[in-house]
Every structure is written in structure tokens, then in C-alpha cells.
Design a protein around this motif. Structure first.
Motif, PDB file in Angstrom:
ATOM      1  N   ASP A 165       0.009 -11.016   1.128  1.00  0.00           N
ATOM      2  CA  ASP A 165       0.758 -10.510   2.277  1.00  0.00           C
ATOM      3  C   ASP A 165       2.009 -11.313   2.578  1.00  0.00           C
ATOM      4  O   ASP A 165       2.888 -10.837   3.294  1.00  0.00           O
ATOM      5  CB  ASP A 165      -0.131 -10.560   3.530  1.00  0.00           C
ATOM      6  N   ASN A 202      -3.252  -8.840  -3.055  1.00  0.00           N
ATOM      7  CA  ASN A 202      -3.103  -8.803  -1.587  1.00  0.00           C
ATOM      8  C   ASN A 202      -2.319  -9.989  -1.037  1.00  0.00           C
ATOM      9  O   ASN A 202      -2.717 -10.613  -0.051  1.00  0.00           O
ATOM     10  CB  ASN A 202      -4.489  -8.776  -0.913  1.00  0.00           C
ATOM     11  N   GLU A 211       0.833  -1.217   0.000  1.00  0.00           N
ATOM     12  CA  GLU A 211       0.000   0.000   0.000  1.00  0.00           C
ATOM     13  C   GLU A 211       0.857   1.252   0.000  1.00  0.00           C
ATOM     14  O   GLU A 211       0.516   2.266  -0.616  1.00  0.00           O
ATOM     15  CB  GLU A 211      -0.875   0.031   1.257  1.00  0.00           C
TER      16      GLU A 211
END
Lengths: 193, 120
Positions: free
Chosen positions: B60, B58, A176
């Protein structure tokens, strides 16, 4: 052998100044710098484009400094050529510009490449957003100060400011954060076009 | 307008979740060769493509980073994938398009893309 091809094609494969900047900045990373400063200064009315890459890494002694512009000199062990510095030197001089490299052991190194802005052989600046983003995300423990000047317009990106907001726990390499930095750079680059 | 306030919001969203993702030793490491030969061969767009795809999905448990000269310049752009507990996989002559397939097949589904590896 790609390295040999690179030499005989006169460095044309690194076709954007932004790729040369990425390459030279990586030297600063390798030298253990904690801060790398990149400045792009476009002064069309003076017919000058100046690129400065400064690091506070281990630096080089006088002997190494003299050898660093030689393509057959390198500090790495995987190959016998070191092309990054010779390339940017040639790219600048090809446009009637100048190249200099200064270094002090224990202090750091500064590379300055000045190009003839309107010269037919002057490579385009290219994608500076990708270059600076790549440097930050791959080296989140380091700080980068990026300045782009065009005439009297100035854009600055300082990772120290981002770090101050994020604190110590959130890495600059977090996806991000990388997206934010990329967008920040894109906006900034637009503002100096 | 990108502002530091926006970055502050990102911090607030992420605070507290960072610790839950485990430390770096559990993560899959994707390493892109970024020496002069790599950059000249097109490593920067490969790095960008991998990073954006990992972010988009996403993932992670994946970190994307760089290394210097790996010594196989004629095969650049090179990407090495280190999955904890498994042997390193070295991908050669990578492109942004191939990077997307590596993310899907290898990083998400655990199947290395054999045709992109060295020796093929």
C-alpha cells in the motif's frame, strides 16, 4: 546511442502499433490534456486500419505543427530528437497508408494514422490492454476514452464511467482498480477479435 | 463479465480505508521512463510487471508511475525509486524479471539492488 539506432533502423524497434499509440498518447499527457481519446478502427473488408489519438491539451501553432514530423524537432530539453510522431507517420506510409496531424493552440491535437490492413509491412496491433492500462494508471487524474472497432463490432472503455462509480476519493491508480481496468480491457479486446 | 457493479463493490471495500494509508508524501515512488526511447527499449512490460507485483504483495505504501525522457536513452528502460528520506536510486536496462527482484529486495526489504543501478 539508442536514439540514433532507432532512426537508422527505421523505427522497427517500436514493433507494435500499440506501442506507437502509447508513445503518441504520452504527448497528449505532456500537453496537459484532461482527456485523451484513442480509437482503433479495423475495417479488413476495406483494407484499412485507422488509429486516431486526440487530446485536448495545449495544442501547437502552425510553425510547430509543420516541424513536429521532423525527427530533429522536439520540445524536450534532454535530447535533440523527437521520434514518436515521425515513427508513426513512417509506419503508416510504409503500408501505403496516410498520416495527418491537426492542432489548434488552446484546443488540442489530433493524430490520425491510416494503415493498409493487409500490407506486408503493417505492424501488428500488439498489446492494447497493456497500453491503455499503462496510460490510465500513470495518469489517474486524466480521462481516457478508448474505442476499438472491428467491422461492426465495437468495444468502448471510458474512464469517466469508472470515475463516476468510484467517486473522488478512490484513484484510478489504486492497484485493485488497475486490476479491474486491465481485466475489463482484456475482456473487451476479446469481444472484438 | 466485468461490470460496473463489480467496480462498485471495489469502492465499497475500499471506502474508509483509503484515508488510513496516509497521503502520497509518505509513499515510495517508483517511476518508469516512458518516452519513445523507453517504450522502444521495453518499458511497458517493466511497468506492467512492477505494477502487478506491487499489487500482488499488497504494498500500500508504493505508487508506480511514469515520467518522460530522463536523458539517458542508452540505458533505457529506466526505473527511478524514491524512498522518502533517502537518495533516489536509478535502475538501468530494466526487465520484467529484474523488476521483481527490485520489488522484493528494495521496496519490501529496503536493500537497493546495486548491480542494477547506473555505474555498474
Amino acid at each position: 546511442m539508442l536514439c540514433h539506432k532507432l532512426m537508422t533502423t527505421g523505427g522497427h524497434v517500436l514493433q507494435e502499433i500499440s506501442l506507437n499509440i502509447l508513445d503518441i498518447a504520452e504527448n497528449g499527457v505532456k500537453a496537459g490534456a484532461s482527456v485523451v481519446e484513442i480509437a482503433v478502427d479495423e475495417q479488413p473488408q476495406k483494407d484499412l486500419l485507422t488509429v486516431t489519438i486526440k487530446d485536448n491539451g495545449c495544442g501547437m501553432d502552425a510553425e510547430k505543427l509543420q516541424q513536429v514530423t521532423d525527427p530533429f524537432f522536439t520540445s524536450r530539453t534532454t535530447r535533440k530528437v523527437g521520434l514518436g510522431v515521425p515513427f508513426i507517420k513512417m509506419a503508416a506510409e510504409m503500408t501505403g497508408g496516410r498520416f495527418s496531424i491537426e492542432s489548434t493552440v488552446g484546443v488540442g491535437t489530433t493524430v490520425t494514422a491510416q494503415f493498409g490492413y493487409s500490407h506486408i509491412d503493417r505492424m501488428p496491433l500488439g498489446n492494447l490492454v497493456d497500453t491503455v492500462t499503462a496510460l490510465v494508471q500513470c495518469n489517474p487524474h486524466m480521462d481516457f476514452l478508448y474505442t476499438h472497432i472491428r467491422g461492426d463490432q465495437v468495444f468502448v472503455m471510458d474512464t469517466k464511467e469508472f470515475r463516476a462509480v468510484l467517486g473522488d476519493e478512490i484513484s484510478l491508480a489504486e492497484p485493485e482498480v488497475v486490476q479491474y481496468i486491465r481485466a475489463f480491457l482484456a475482456e473487451g479486446e476479446q469481444s472484438v477479435i | 463479465m466485468k461490470s460496473l457493479a463489480e467496480l462498485q463493490a471495489i469502492r465499497e471495500r475500499m471506502q474508509g480505508t483509503v484515508g488510513l494509508r496516509g497521503d502520497n508524501t509518505d509513499k515510495i515512488r517508483v517511476v518508469v521512463g516512458m518516452a519513445t526511447c523507453g517504450i522502444a527499449a521495453g518499458a511497458r512490460p517493466v511497468l506492467t510487471a512492477m505494477t502487478e507485483e506491487v499489487a500482488k504483495r499488497n504494498l500500500d505504501n508504493v505508487t508506480v508511475t511514469q515520467t518522460g525522457c530522463i536523458g539517458l536513452c542508452q540505458y533505457e528502460p529506466l526505473v527511478e525509486v524514491y524512498v522518502p528520506g533517502q537518495e533516489k536510486v536509478t535502475y538501468v536496462k530494466m526487465t520484467p524479471e529484474k523488476a521483481l527482484k527490485v520489488v522484493e529486495d528494495h521496496l519490501v526489504n529496503g536493500n537497493p539492488v546495486a548491480e542494477y543501478t547506473i555505474g555498474r
